[in-house]
Design an enzyme around this catalytic site. Structure first.
Site, PDB file in Angstrom:
ATOM      1  N   GLU A 170      11.250   8.975   4.804  1.00  2.94           N
ATOM      2  CA  GLU A 170      11.114   7.478   4.206  1.00  2.94           C
ATOM      3  C   GLU A 170      12.201   6.689   4.820  1.00  2.94           C
ATOM      4  O   GLU A 170      11.853   5.521   5.004  1.00  2.94           O
ATOM      5  CB  GLU A 170      10.987   7.542   2.457  1.00  2.94           C
ATOM      6  CG  GLU A 170      10.208   8.360   1.781  1.00  2.94           C
ATOM      7  CD  GLU A 170       8.812   8.016   2.135  1.00  2.94           C
ATOM      8  OE1 GLU A 170       8.609   6.805   2.438  1.00  2.94           O
ATOM      9  OE2 GLU A 170       7.822   8.878   1.944  1.00  2.94           O
ATOM     10  N   TRP A 205      10.878   5.492   8.100  1.00  5.75           N
ATOM     11  CA  TRP A 205       9.815   4.502   7.961  1.00  5.75           C
ATOM     12  C   TRP A 205      10.627   3.082   7.824  1.00  5.75           C
ATOM     13  O   TRP A 205      10.304   2.210   8.450  1.00  5.75           O
ATOM     14  CB  TRP A 205       8.961   4.453   6.519  1.00  5.75           C
ATOM     15  CG  TRP A 205       7.834   5.402   6.815  1.00  5.75           C
ATOM     16  CD1 TRP A 205       7.495   6.667   6.111  1.00  5.75           C
ATOM     17  CD2 TRP A 205       6.605   4.850   7.582  1.00  5.75           C
ATOM     18  NE1 TRP A 205       6.200   6.953   6.538  1.00  5.75           N
ATOM     19  CE2 TRP A 205       5.714   5.956   7.200  1.00  5.75           C
ATOM     20  CE3 TRP A 205       6.338   3.548   8.036  1.00  5.75           C
ATOM     21  CZ2 TRP A 205       4.469   5.755   7.709  1.00  5.75           C
ATOM     22  CZ3 TRP A 205       4.957   3.721   8.569  1.00  5.75           C
ATOM     23  CH2 TRP A 205       4.111   4.752   8.574  1.00  5.75           C
ATOM     24  N   TRP A 263     -10.945 -14.600   5.442  1.00  7.98           N
ATOM     25  CA  TRP A 263     -10.452 -14.063   4.192  1.00  7.98           C
ATOM     26  C   TRP A 263     -10.987 -15.231   3.262  1.00  7.98           C
ATOM     27  O   TRP A 263     -11.421 -16.258   3.514  1.00  7.98           O
ATOM     28  CB  TRP A 263      -8.839 -14.192   4.031  1.00  7.98           C
ATOM     29  CG  TRP A 263      -8.370 -13.222   5.060  1.00  7.98           C
ATOM     30  CD1 TRP A 263      -7.832 -13.768   6.326  1.00  7.98           C
ATOM     31  CD2 TRP A 263      -8.377 -11.789   5.150  1.00  7.98           C
ATOM     32  NE1 TRP A 263      -7.075 -12.689   6.683  1.00  7.98           N
ATOM     33  CE2 TRP A 263      -7.486 -11.510   6.127  1.00  7.98           C
ATOM     34  CE3 TRP A 263      -8.394 -10.894   4.222  1.00  7.98           C
ATOM     35  CZ2 TRP A 263      -7.115 -10.246   6.604  1.00  7.98           C
ATOM     36  CZ3 TRP A 263      -8.143  -9.566   4.523  1.00  7.98           C
ATOM     37  CH2 TRP A 263      -7.565  -9.247   5.851  1.00  7.98           C
ATOM     38  N   ASN A 309       5.664   3.133  -5.048  1.00 10.45           N
ATOM     39  CA  ASN A 309       5.001   3.095  -3.737  1.00 10.45           C
ATOM     40  C   ASN A 309       3.446   3.046  -3.673  1.00 10.45           C
ATOM     41  O   ASN A 309       2.695   2.540  -3.102  1.00 10.45           O
ATOM     42  CB  ASN A 309       5.696   3.842  -2.736  1.00 10.45           C
ATOM     43  CG  ASN A 309       5.104   3.867  -1.233  1.00 10.45           C
ATOM     44  OD1 ASN A 309       4.923   2.699  -0.649  1.00 10.45           O
ATOM     45  ND2 ASN A 309       4.818   5.077  -0.813  1.00 10.45           N
ATOM     46  N   TRP A 359      -3.813 -11.153   3.411  1.00  7.24           N
ATOM     47  CA  TRP A 359      -2.640 -10.308   3.018  1.00  7.24           C
ATOM     48  C   TRP A 359      -1.292 -10.919   2.836  1.00  7.24           C
ATOM     49  O   TRP A 359      -0.338 -10.642   1.983  1.00  7.24           O
ATOM     50  CB  TRP A 359      -2.606  -9.221   4.053  1.00  7.24           C
ATOM     51  CG  TRP A 359      -2.429  -9.483   5.462  1.00  7.24           C
ATOM     52  CD1 TRP A 359      -3.458  -9.674   6.262  1.00  7.24           C
ATOM     53  CD2 TRP A 359      -1.423 -10.074   6.169  1.00  7.24           C
ATOM     54  NE1 TRP A 359      -3.089 -10.040   7.606  1.00  7.24           N
ATOM     55  CE2 TRP A 359      -1.678 -10.436   7.448  1.00  7.24           C
ATOM     56  CE3 TRP A 359       0.091 -10.281   5.909  1.00  7.24           C
ATOM     57  CZ2 TRP A 359      -0.755 -10.922   8.513  1.00  7.24           C
ATOM     58  CZ3 TRP A 359       0.952 -10.565   6.783  1.00  7.24           C
ATOM     59  CH2 TRP A 359       0.514 -10.848   8.036  1.00  7.24           C
ATOM     60  N   TRP A 411       2.319  -4.243   3.900  1.00  5.74           N
ATOM     61  CA  TRP A 411       1.020  -5.347   3.548  1.00  5.74           C
ATOM     62  C   TRP A 411       0.076  -5.132   4.921  1.00  5.74           C
ATOM     63  O   TRP A 411      -1.068  -4.905   4.779  1.00  5.74           O
ATOM     64  CB  TRP A 411       1.526  -6.758   3.574  1.00  5.74           C
ATOM     65  CG  TRP A 411       1.566  -6.991   2.028  1.00  5.74           C
ATOM     66  CD1 TRP A 411       2.807  -6.683   1.328  1.00  5.74           C
ATOM     67  CD2 TRP A 411       0.867  -6.863   0.936  1.00  5.74           C
ATOM     68  NE1 TRP A 411       2.778  -6.896   0.099  1.00  5.74           N
ATOM     69  CE2 TRP A 411       1.456  -6.930  -0.312  1.00  5.74           C
ATOM     70  CE3 TRP A 411      -0.760  -7.075   0.957  1.00  5.74           C
ATOM     71  CZ2 TRP A 411       0.833  -7.095  -1.723  1.00  5.74           C
ATOM     72  CZ3 TRP A 411      -1.285  -7.092  -0.330  1.00  5.74           C
ATOM     73  CH2 TRP A 411      -0.531  -7.184  -1.571  1.00  5.74           C
TER      74      TRP A 411
END
Ligand SMILES: Cc1cc2nc3c(=O)[nH]c(=O)nc-3n(C[C@H](O)[C@H](O)[C@H](O)COP(=O)(O)OP(=O)(O)OC[C@H]3O[C@@H](n4cnc5c(N)ncnc54)[C@H](O)[C@@H]3O)c2cc1C
Length: 437
Positions: free
Chosen positions: A262, A265, A293, A328, A346, A369
Protein backbone atom coordinates in the site's frame (compact mmCIF):
# COMPACT_ATOMS: atom_id res chain seq x y z
CA UNK A 1 22.79 37.02 13.34
CA UNK A 2 22.52 35.01 10.11
CA UNK A 3 20.13 32.08 10.36
CA UNK A 4 19.11 29.16 8.17
CA UNK A 5 15.37 28.84 7.85
CA UNK A 6 13.52 25.53 7.91
CA UNK A 7 10.20 25.81 6.10
CA UNK A 8 7.59 23.25 7.31
CA UNK A 9 4.94 22.16 4.81
CA UNK A 10 3.84 18.48 4.61
CA UNK A 11 6.33 17.31 7.25
CA UNK A 12 4.98 18.46 10.60
CA UNK A 13 7.41 16.72 12.94
CA UNK A 14 10.81 17.42 14.47
CA UNK A 15 12.21 13.90 14.62
CA UNK A 16 13.21 11.97 11.49
CA UNK A 17 12.63 14.96 9.23
CA UNK A 18 15.14 14.93 6.35
CA UNK A 19 15.16 18.65 5.51
CA UNK A 20 15.23 19.72 9.13
CA UNK A 21 18.08 17.30 9.85
CA UNK A 22 20.13 18.81 7.02
CA UNK A 23 19.31 22.33 8.18
CA UNK A 24 20.42 21.58 11.74
CA UNK A 25 23.70 20.15 10.50
CA UNK A 26 24.48 23.19 8.36
CA UNK A 27 26.33 25.05 11.10
CA UNK A 28 24.05 28.06 11.40
CA UNK A 29 21.21 28.56 13.90
CA UNK A 30 17.92 27.29 12.47
CA UNK A 31 14.66 29.22 12.64
CA UNK A 32 11.49 27.23 11.81
CA UNK A 33 8.62 28.82 9.90
CA UNK A 34 5.21 27.81 8.51
CA UNK A 35 3.09 29.73 6.00
CA UNK A 36 -0.71 29.58 6.12
CA UNK A 37 -1.16 29.93 2.37
CA UNK A 38 -4.20 32.04 1.46
CA UNK A 39 -4.23 30.60 -2.04
CA UNK A 40 -5.03 27.19 -0.56
CA UNK A 41 -7.05 28.22 2.50
CA UNK A 42 -9.43 30.57 0.70
CA UNK A 43 -10.96 27.61 -1.16
CA UNK A 44 -11.79 25.60 1.99
CA UNK A 45 -14.92 25.52 4.17
CA UNK A 46 -14.60 27.52 7.40
CA UNK A 47 -14.79 24.46 9.67
CA UNK A 48 -12.30 22.44 7.60
CA UNK A 49 -11.04 19.57 9.77
CA UNK A 50 -7.66 19.44 8.02
CA UNK A 51 -6.96 23.11 8.76
CA UNK A 52 -7.89 22.45 12.39
CA UNK A 53 -5.51 19.48 12.43
CA UNK A 54 -2.63 21.48 10.92
CA UNK A 55 -3.22 24.22 13.46
CA UNK A 56 -3.21 21.77 16.35
CA UNK A 57 -0.01 20.13 15.09
CA UNK A 58 1.75 23.49 14.65
CA UNK A 59 0.80 24.42 18.19
CA UNK A 60 2.34 21.14 19.35
CA UNK A 61 5.50 21.73 17.31
CA UNK A 62 5.85 25.23 18.75
CA UNK A 63 5.54 23.82 22.29
CA UNK A 64 8.23 21.25 21.54
CA UNK A 65 10.49 24.00 20.18
CA UNK A 66 9.81 26.28 23.16
CA UNK A 67 11.02 23.45 25.42
CA UNK A 68 14.28 23.60 23.45
CA UNK A 69 14.55 27.39 23.90
CA UNK A 70 13.43 28.00 20.30
CA UNK A 71 10.13 28.60 18.51
CA UNK A 72 8.03 28.27 15.37
CA UNK A 73 6.88 31.40 13.55
CA UNK A 74 3.80 31.33 11.36
CA UNK A 75 2.76 33.71 8.59
CA UNK A 76 -0.55 34.22 6.78
CA UNK A 77 -0.77 35.37 3.17
CA UNK A 78 0.51 34.30 -0.20
CA UNK A 79 3.88 32.52 -0.10
CA UNK A 80 5.42 35.54 -1.87
CA UNK A 81 4.13 38.05 0.68
CA UNK A 82 5.13 35.79 3.59
CA UNK A 83 8.68 35.39 2.29
CA UNK A 84 9.01 39.14 1.95
CA UNK A 85 8.16 39.38 5.65
CA UNK A 86 10.50 36.56 6.63
CA UNK A 87 13.54 38.07 4.93
CA UNK A 88 12.70 41.45 6.50
CA UNK A 89 12.61 39.93 9.98
CA UNK A 90 15.66 37.66 9.65
CA UNK A 91 19.06 37.78 8.10
CA UNK A 92 18.57 34.67 6.02
CA UNK A 93 21.48 32.48 4.97
CA UNK A 94 19.78 29.51 3.24
CA UNK A 95 16.29 28.01 3.33
CA UNK A 96 15.80 24.28 3.84
CA UNK A 97 12.61 22.41 3.01
CA UNK A 98 11.27 19.01 1.90
CA UNK A 99 10.12 18.47 -1.67
CA UNK A 100 6.45 18.48 -2.62
CA UNK A 101 5.51 16.99 -6.01
CA UNK A 102 2.12 18.63 -6.61
CA UNK A 103 2.03 21.03 -9.59
CA UNK A 104 1.01 24.03 -7.48
CA UNK A 105 3.79 23.35 -4.98
CA UNK A 106 6.41 22.93 -7.68
CA UNK A 107 5.51 26.28 -9.27
CA UNK A 108 5.44 27.96 -5.84
CA UNK A 109 8.88 26.59 -4.99
CA UNK A 110 10.32 27.77 -8.29
CA UNK A 111 9.02 31.29 -7.62
CA UNK A 112 10.24 31.36 -4.02
CA UNK A 113 13.58 29.87 -5.04
CA UNK A 114 14.03 32.66 -7.60
CA UNK A 115 13.03 35.29 -5.03
CA UNK A 116 15.50 33.93 -2.48
CA UNK A 117 18.26 33.76 -5.06
CA UNK A 118 17.85 37.49 -5.62
CA UNK A 119 18.32 37.95 -1.86
CA UNK A 120 21.53 35.90 -1.99
CA UNK A 121 19.98 32.78 -0.40
CA UNK A 122 19.40 29.31 -1.74
CA UNK A 123 16.26 27.16 -1.44
CA UNK A 124 17.64 23.70 -0.58
CA UNK A 125 15.15 20.87 -0.99
CA UNK A 126 15.20 17.25 0.26
CA UNK A 127 13.34 14.00 -0.18
CA UNK A 128 11.17 13.22 2.84
CA UNK A 129 7.60 12.59 1.72
CA UNK A 130 8.17 9.38 -0.25
CA UNK A 131 10.53 6.42 -0.18
CA UNK A 132 11.47 6.77 -3.86
CA UNK A 133 11.01 9.84 -6.02
CA UNK A 134 9.92 9.69 -9.62
CA UNK A 135 13.37 9.43 -11.22
CA UNK A 136 14.58 6.79 -8.77
CA UNK A 137 12.29 4.03 -10.03
CA UNK A 138 12.25 4.06 -13.81
CA UNK A 139 11.97 1.58 -16.67
CA UNK A 140 15.09 0.60 -18.65
CA UNK A 141 14.35 3.44 -21.13
CA UNK A 142 14.23 5.91 -18.20
CA UNK A 143 10.53 6.56 -18.66
CA UNK A 144 8.22 6.22 -15.66
CA UNK A 145 6.19 3.09 -15.03
CA UNK A 146 2.49 3.50 -15.67
CA UNK A 147 1.51 0.01 -14.55
CA UNK A 148 1.70 -0.82 -10.87
CA UNK A 149 2.95 -4.45 -10.81
CA UNK A 150 6.24 -3.90 -12.68
CA UNK A 151 6.70 -0.61 -10.78
CA UNK A 152 6.36 -2.45 -7.50
CA UNK A 153 8.77 -5.17 -8.60
CA UNK A 154 11.41 -2.55 -9.42
CA UNK A 155 10.63 -0.58 -6.25
CA UNK A 156 11.17 -3.67 -4.07
CA UNK A 157 14.37 -4.63 -5.90
CA UNK A 158 15.71 -1.11 -5.47
CA UNK A 159 14.85 -1.10 -1.80
CA UNK A 160 16.63 -4.41 -1.31
CA UNK A 161 19.76 -3.27 -3.14
CA UNK A 162 19.83 0.06 -1.25
CA UNK A 163 19.64 -1.74 2.05
CA UNK A 164 22.38 -4.19 1.15
CA UNK A 165 24.57 -1.73 -0.70
CA UNK A 166 26.78 1.12 0.28
CA UNK A 167 23.91 2.93 1.93
CA UNK A 168 22.81 0.37 4.46
CA UNK A 169 21.26 3.26 6.40
CA UNK A 170 18.58 3.53 3.76
CA UNK A 171 15.21 3.75 5.56
CA UNK A 172 16.93 4.70 8.84
CA UNK A 173 15.54 7.68 10.69
CA UNK A 174 17.22 11.08 10.37
CA UNK A 175 18.21 11.86 13.95
CA UNK A 176 17.28 15.55 13.72
CA UNK A 177 17.08 16.03 17.47
CA UNK A 178 20.69 14.98 17.97
CA UNK A 179 21.44 18.50 16.70
CA UNK A 180 18.76 20.28 18.75
CA UNK A 181 21.25 22.79 20.15
CA UNK A 182 21.35 24.28 16.64
CA UNK A 183 17.81 25.72 16.82
CA UNK A 184 17.87 29.52 16.83
CA UNK A 185 17.24 30.76 20.38
CA UNK A 186 14.24 32.99 19.92
CA UNK A 187 11.12 33.25 22.05
CA UNK A 188 8.90 35.14 19.63
CA UNK A 189 7.01 32.10 18.32
CA UNK A 190 3.48 32.73 17.15
CA UNK A 191 0.81 30.44 15.75
CA UNK A 192 -1.87 32.59 14.15
CA UNK A 193 -5.28 31.78 15.71
CA UNK A 194 -7.71 30.00 13.38
CA UNK A 195 -10.31 32.73 13.89
CA UNK A 196 -7.92 35.37 12.50
CA UNK A 197 -7.87 33.42 9.25
CA UNK A 198 -11.67 33.00 9.13
CA UNK A 199 -11.82 29.40 10.39
CA UNK A 200 -13.89 27.85 13.15
CA UNK A 201 -13.29 24.62 15.03
CA UNK A 202 -14.33 21.24 13.63
CA UNK A 203 -16.20 18.41 15.35
CA UNK A 204 -14.42 15.73 13.34
CA UNK A 205 -12.10 13.43 15.31
CA UNK A 206 -8.62 12.81 13.95
CA UNK A 207 -7.49 9.15 13.94
CA UNK A 208 -4.56 8.35 16.23
CA UNK A 209 -1.04 8.24 14.87
CA UNK A 210 -0.36 5.08 16.90
CA UNK A 211 -1.17 1.76 15.28
CA UNK A 212 -1.03 -1.61 16.99
CA UNK A 213 1.53 -4.06 15.60
CA UNK A 214 -1.18 -6.74 15.68
CA UNK A 215 -3.32 -4.71 13.24
CA UNK A 216 -0.48 -4.43 10.73
CA UNK A 217 0.34 -8.12 11.18
CA UNK A 218 -3.21 -9.10 10.23
CA UNK A 219 -3.58 -6.36 7.61
CA UNK A 220 -3.74 -8.69 4.59
CA UNK A 221 -6.52 -10.80 6.18
CA UNK A 222 -8.67 -7.96 7.43
CA UNK A 223 -8.19 -4.94 5.20
CA UNK A 224 -11.13 -5.66 2.88
CA UNK A 225 -13.88 -5.74 5.49
CA UNK A 226 -15.19 -2.29 6.38
CA UNK A 227 -16.87 -3.43 9.61
CA UNK A 228 -13.50 -4.50 11.02
CA UNK A 229 -10.99 -2.03 12.35
CA UNK A 230 -8.44 -3.59 10.02
CA UNK A 231 -6.65 -0.67 8.33
CA UNK A 232 -4.22 1.78 9.89
CA UNK A 233 -6.14 5.07 9.32
CA UNK A 234 -2.77 6.76 9.07
CA UNK A 235 -3.70 8.54 5.83
CA UNK A 236 -3.92 12.03 7.33
CA UNK A 237 -0.61 11.54 9.15
CA UNK A 238 1.14 10.49 5.93
CA UNK A 239 -0.48 13.47 4.20
CA UNK A 240 0.83 16.07 6.63
CA UNK A 241 4.00 14.27 7.68
CA UNK A 242 3.04 13.90 11.33
CA UNK A 243 4.58 10.44 10.99
CA UNK A 244 7.63 9.36 9.05
CA UNK A 245 7.17 7.26 5.92
CA UNK A 246 10.60 5.66 6.53
CA UNK A 247 9.59 4.47 9.98
CA UNK A 248 6.30 3.01 8.72
CA UNK A 249 8.02 1.33 5.76
CA UNK A 250 10.53 -0.27 8.15
CA UNK A 251 7.67 -1.64 10.24
CA UNK A 252 5.83 -2.84 7.14
CA UNK A 253 8.95 -4.64 5.87
CA UNK A 254 9.06 -6.63 9.09
CA UNK A 255 5.36 -7.11 9.68
CA UNK A 256 3.31 -7.35 6.51
CA UNK A 257 4.13 -7.38 2.79
CA UNK A 258 0.59 -6.32 1.83
CA UNK A 259 0.85 -3.24 4.01
CA UNK A 260 4.17 -2.38 2.41
CA UNK A 261 2.49 -2.74 -0.96
CA UNK A 262 0.00 0.00 0.00
CA UNK A 263 2.92 2.33 0.71
CA UNK A 264 4.28 1.45 -2.74
CA UNK A 265 0.91 2.52 -4.26
CA UNK A 266 1.42 5.87 -2.55
CA UNK A 267 4.84 6.32 -4.20
CA UNK A 268 3.41 5.06 -7.50
CA UNK A 269 0.72 7.74 -7.67
CA UNK A 270 3.12 10.40 -6.45
CA UNK A 271 5.49 9.69 -9.37
CA UNK A 272 2.56 9.63 -11.81
CA UNK A 273 1.49 13.11 -10.69
CA UNK A 274 5.07 14.34 -10.75
CA UNK A 275 5.66 13.16 -14.31
CA UNK A 276 2.14 13.50 -15.77
CA UNK A 277 0.65 16.58 -14.07
CA UNK A 278 -2.16 16.63 -16.67
CA UNK A 279 -3.91 13.94 -14.56
CA UNK A 280 -5.35 16.64 -12.33
CA UNK A 281 -7.14 18.29 -15.22
CA UNK A 282 -8.23 15.39 -17.39
CA UNK A 283 -7.96 11.67 -17.93
CA UNK A 284 -4.51 10.10 -17.97
CA UNK A 285 -5.52 8.40 -21.20
CA UNK A 286 -6.40 11.07 -23.73
CA UNK A 287 -9.01 9.05 -25.62
CA UNK A 288 -11.26 8.86 -22.53
CA UNK A 289 -11.99 12.57 -22.99
CA UNK A 290 -14.55 11.56 -25.59
CA UNK A 291 -16.86 9.80 -23.12
CA UNK A 292 -20.14 11.62 -22.74
CA UNK A 293 -20.86 11.85 -19.04
CA UNK A 294 -24.28 12.77 -17.72
CA UNK A 295 -24.59 16.04 -15.82
CA UNK A 296 -27.40 14.98 -13.50
CA UNK A 297 -27.24 17.11 -10.35
CA UNK A 298 -30.08 15.19 -8.68
CA UNK A 299 -28.22 11.88 -8.89
CA UNK A 300 -25.04 13.60 -7.71
CA UNK A 301 -26.84 14.98 -4.64
CA UNK A 302 -28.28 11.52 -3.83
CA UNK A 303 -24.79 10.01 -4.08
CA UNK A 304 -23.25 12.72 -1.86
CA UNK A 305 -25.96 12.35 0.78
CA UNK A 306 -25.79 8.53 0.81
CA UNK A 307 -29.35 8.13 -0.50
CA UNK A 308 -28.92 6.01 -3.62
CA UNK A 309 -30.79 2.95 -2.34
CA UNK A 310 -27.58 0.88 -2.62
CA UNK A 311 -26.66 0.14 1.02
CA UNK A 312 -22.87 -0.19 0.68
CA UNK A 313 -22.65 3.01 -1.37
CA UNK A 314 -24.87 4.88 1.10
CA UNK A 315 -22.97 3.62 4.15
CA UNK A 316 -19.67 4.72 2.60
CA UNK A 317 -20.89 8.20 1.76
CA UNK A 318 -22.38 8.67 5.22
CA UNK A 319 -19.17 7.45 6.85
CA UNK A 320 -17.30 10.04 4.78
CA UNK A 321 -19.74 12.84 5.62
CA UNK A 322 -19.61 12.08 9.34
CA UNK A 323 -15.95 11.22 9.88
CA UNK A 324 -13.84 12.44 6.94
CA UNK A 325 -12.79 8.82 6.37
CA UNK A 326 -14.00 6.03 4.12
CA UNK A 327 -12.72 2.49 3.97
CA UNK A 328 -10.69 1.71 0.82
CA UNK A 329 -12.95 -1.15 -0.36
CA UNK A 330 -15.94 1.17 -0.07
CA UNK A 331 -14.09 4.03 -1.82
CA UNK A 332 -13.71 1.70 -4.80
CA UNK A 333 -17.42 0.80 -4.72
CA UNK A 334 -18.76 4.37 -4.41
CA UNK A 335 -16.36 5.64 -7.08
CA UNK A 336 -17.36 2.90 -9.48
CA UNK A 337 -21.02 3.58 -8.72
CA UNK A 338 -20.72 7.31 -9.46
CA UNK A 339 -18.80 6.91 -12.68
CA UNK A 340 -20.34 3.73 -14.05
CA UNK A 341 -23.82 3.29 -12.61
CA UNK A 342 -24.65 6.99 -12.62
CA UNK A 343 -22.31 7.85 -15.51
CA UNK A 344 -21.37 11.11 -13.81
CA UNK A 345 -17.94 12.68 -14.44
CA UNK A 346 -15.22 11.20 -12.24
CA UNK A 347 -14.03 14.78 -11.60
CA UNK A 348 -17.24 15.40 -9.62
CA UNK A 349 -16.46 12.51 -7.31
CA UNK A 350 -12.83 13.50 -7.06
CA UNK A 351 -13.82 17.04 -6.06
CA UNK A 352 -16.22 15.80 -3.38
CA UNK A 353 -13.57 13.49 -1.90
CA UNK A 354 -11.07 16.37 -2.00
CA UNK A 355 -13.45 18.47 0.08
CA UNK A 356 -14.30 15.77 2.62
CA UNK A 357 -11.40 13.32 3.06
CA UNK A 358 -9.09 13.93 6.00
CA UNK A 359 -6.39 12.08 4.08
CA UNK A 360 -7.09 13.90 0.81
CA UNK A 361 -3.98 13.69 -1.31
CA UNK A 362 -3.99 15.05 -4.84
CA UNK A 363 -1.89 12.22 -6.30
CA UNK A 364 -3.69 9.29 -4.64
CA UNK A 365 -7.16 10.78 -5.06
CA UNK A 366 -6.69 11.45 -8.73
CA UNK A 367 -5.13 8.00 -9.12
CA UNK A 368 -7.97 6.30 -7.22
CA UNK A 369 -10.73 8.04 -9.18
CA UNK A 370 -9.13 7.43 -12.54
CA UNK A 371 -8.54 3.79 -11.61
CA UNK A 372 -12.19 3.36 -10.64
CA UNK A 373 -13.53 5.07 -13.76
CA UNK A 374 -11.15 3.16 -16.00
CA UNK A 375 -9.53 6.32 -17.39
CA UNK A 376 -6.21 6.21 -15.57
CA UNK A 377 -2.96 4.32 -15.30
CA UNK A 378 -3.27 0.67 -14.57
CA UNK A 379 -7.01 1.16 -14.56
CA UNK A 380 -9.66 -1.47 -14.05
CA UNK A 381 -10.95 -2.07 -17.60
CA UNK A 382 -14.12 -0.07 -18.17
CA UNK A 383 -16.22 -3.17 -18.77
CA UNK A 384 -15.42 -4.53 -15.31
CA UNK A 385 -18.23 -2.92 -13.36
CA UNK A 386 -18.48 -3.50 -9.63
CA UNK A 387 -21.86 -4.87 -8.63
CA UNK A 388 -22.59 -2.94 -5.39
CA UNK A 389 -24.93 -5.68 -4.18
CA UNK A 390 -22.46 -8.54 -4.58
CA UNK A 391 -19.72 -6.36 -3.06
CA UNK A 392 -21.99 -6.01 -0.04
CA UNK A 393 -22.58 -9.76 0.22
CA UNK A 394 -18.86 -10.41 -0.07
CA UNK A 395 -17.46 -7.78 2.26
CA UNK A 396 -20.25 -6.95 4.73
CA UNK A 397 -22.41 -10.04 4.70
CA UNK A 398 -23.86 -9.46 8.18
CA UNK A 399 -24.63 -5.79 7.30
CA UNK A 400 -22.65 -4.66 10.33
CA UNK A 401 -21.01 -1.74 8.51
CA UNK A 402 -24.21 -0.84 6.64
CA UNK A 403 -26.34 -0.82 9.79
CA UNK A 404 -23.83 1.40 11.57
CA UNK A 405 -24.14 4.15 8.97
CA UNK A 406 -27.61 3.52 7.52
CA UNK A 407 -29.84 2.83 10.52
CA UNK A 408 -33.02 2.85 8.41
CA UNK A 409 -31.66 0.05 6.20
CA UNK A 410 -34.23 -2.75 6.00
CA UNK A 411 -37.16 -0.49 6.95
CA UNK A 412 -39.74 1.29 4.76
CA UNK A 413 -37.80 4.52 5.21
CA UNK A 414 -34.88 3.24 3.16
CA UNK A 415 -35.15 4.51 -0.45
CA UNK A 416 -35.53 2.33 -3.54
CA UNK A 417 -32.42 2.18 -5.79
CA UNK A 418 -32.17 5.37 -7.85
CA UNK A 419 -31.08 3.32 -10.83
CA UNK A 420 -31.52 -0.32 -11.82
CA UNK A 421 -28.21 -2.24 -11.84
CA UNK A 422 -28.77 -4.04 -15.15
CA UNK A 423 -29.97 -0.91 -16.94
CA UNK A 424 -27.07 1.15 -15.53
CA UNK A 425 -24.52 -1.45 -16.53
CA UNK A 426 -25.73 -1.51 -20.12
CA UNK A 427 -25.94 2.29 -20.33
CA UNK A 428 -22.36 2.55 -19.05
CA UNK A 429 -20.99 -0.05 -21.48
CA UNK A 430 -22.69 1.71 -24.40
CA UNK A 431 -21.38 5.17 -23.39
CA UNK A 432 -17.79 3.98 -22.94
CA UNK A 433 -17.92 1.98 -26.15
CA UNK A 434 -19.19 4.93 -28.12
CA UNK A 435 -16.64 7.34 -26.56
CA UNK A 436 -13.74 5.03 -27.28
CA UNK A 437 -14.77 4.06 -30.81
C1 LIG B 1 -11.57 6.74 -5.36
C2 LIG B 1 -10.42 6.68 -4.37
C3 LIG B 1 -9.91 7.84 -3.84
C4 LIG B 1 -8.83 7.81 -2.94
N1 LIG B 1 -8.35 8.99 -2.42
C5 LIG B 1 -7.27 8.95 -1.60
C6 LIG B 1 -6.74 10.15 -1.08
O1 LIG B 1 -7.20 11.28 -1.36
N2 LIG B 1 -5.66 10.06 -0.22
C7 LIG B 1 -5.11 8.86 0.10
O2 LIG B 1 -4.15 8.83 0.88
N3 LIG B 1 -5.59 7.71 -0.40
C8 LIG B 1 -6.64 7.71 -1.24
N4 LIG B 1 -7.14 6.53 -1.71
C9 LIG B 1 -6.45 5.28 -1.40
C10 LIG B 1 -6.94 4.51 -0.14
O3 LIG B 1 -8.33 4.36 -0.19
C11 LIG B 1 -6.56 5.23 1.17
O4 LIG B 1 -5.19 5.53 1.18
C12 LIG B 1 -6.89 4.40 2.39
O5 LIG B 1 -8.23 3.98 2.39
C13 LIG B 1 -6.62 5.24 3.65
O6 LIG B 1 -6.98 4.52 4.80
P1 LIG B 1 -5.87 3.98 5.80
O7 LIG B 1 -4.99 5.11 6.21
O8 LIG B 1 -6.56 3.18 6.83
O9 LIG B 1 -5.04 3.05 4.82
P2 LIG B 1 -4.27 1.68 5.02
O10 LIG B 1 -5.03 0.64 4.31
O11 LIG B 1 -3.92 1.44 6.42
O12 LIG B 1 -2.94 1.94 4.15
C14 LIG B 1 -1.83 2.65 4.69
C15 LIG B 1 -1.46 3.81 3.82
O13 LIG B 1 -1.06 3.37 2.53
C16 LIG B 1 -1.42 4.34 1.56
N5 LIG B 1 -2.38 3.73 0.62
C17 LIG B 1 -3.21 2.69 0.85
N6 LIG B 1 -3.90 2.37 -0.26
C18 LIG B 1 -3.51 3.24 -1.20
C19 LIG B 1 -3.86 3.43 -2.56
N7 LIG B 1 -4.74 2.64 -3.20
N8 LIG B 1 -3.31 4.45 -3.23
C20 LIG B 1 -2.38 5.26 -2.63
N9 LIG B 1 -2.00 5.11 -1.35
C21 LIG B 1 -2.56 4.12 -0.65
C22 LIG B 1 -2.09 5.48 2.30
O14 LIG B 1 -1.12 6.46 2.58
C23 LIG B 1 -2.59 4.78 3.56
O15 LIG B 1 -2.77 5.64 4.66
C24 LIG B 1 -8.24 6.55 -2.60
C25 LIG B 1 -8.78 5.37 -3.16
C26 LIG B 1 -9.86 5.43 -4.02
C27 LIG B 1 -10.41 4.14 -4.59
Amino acid sequence: MKVNIFWFRRDLRLEDNAGLYHALRAKKPVQCVFIFDKEILDKLPEDDARVNFIHQELTRLNEELVDLGACLKSYYGTPESAWKEIVKEHEVNDVFTNRDYEPYAKTRDEKIGAFLKKQGSELRTFKDHVIFESEEVRKADNLPYTVFTPYKRKWLAKMESEMKGKDSYFLSSYPSLKYKSQFHKDKKGYIIPLSKMGFTSSEIQIPSREVKRSLIKKYDEQRNFPAIDGTSRLGIHFRFGTISIREKARHALKLNATYLSELVWRDFYSQILDYFPHVIEGPFREKYKAIEWRADEKDYEAWKAGKTGYPLVDAGMRELNNTGHMHNRVRMVVASFLTKHLLLPWGWGEAYFAEKLLDFDLASNSGGWQWASGTGTDAAPYFRIFNPTSQLTKFDKDFKYVKKWVPEFGTDDYPEPIVDHKFARERCLAAYKQGLS
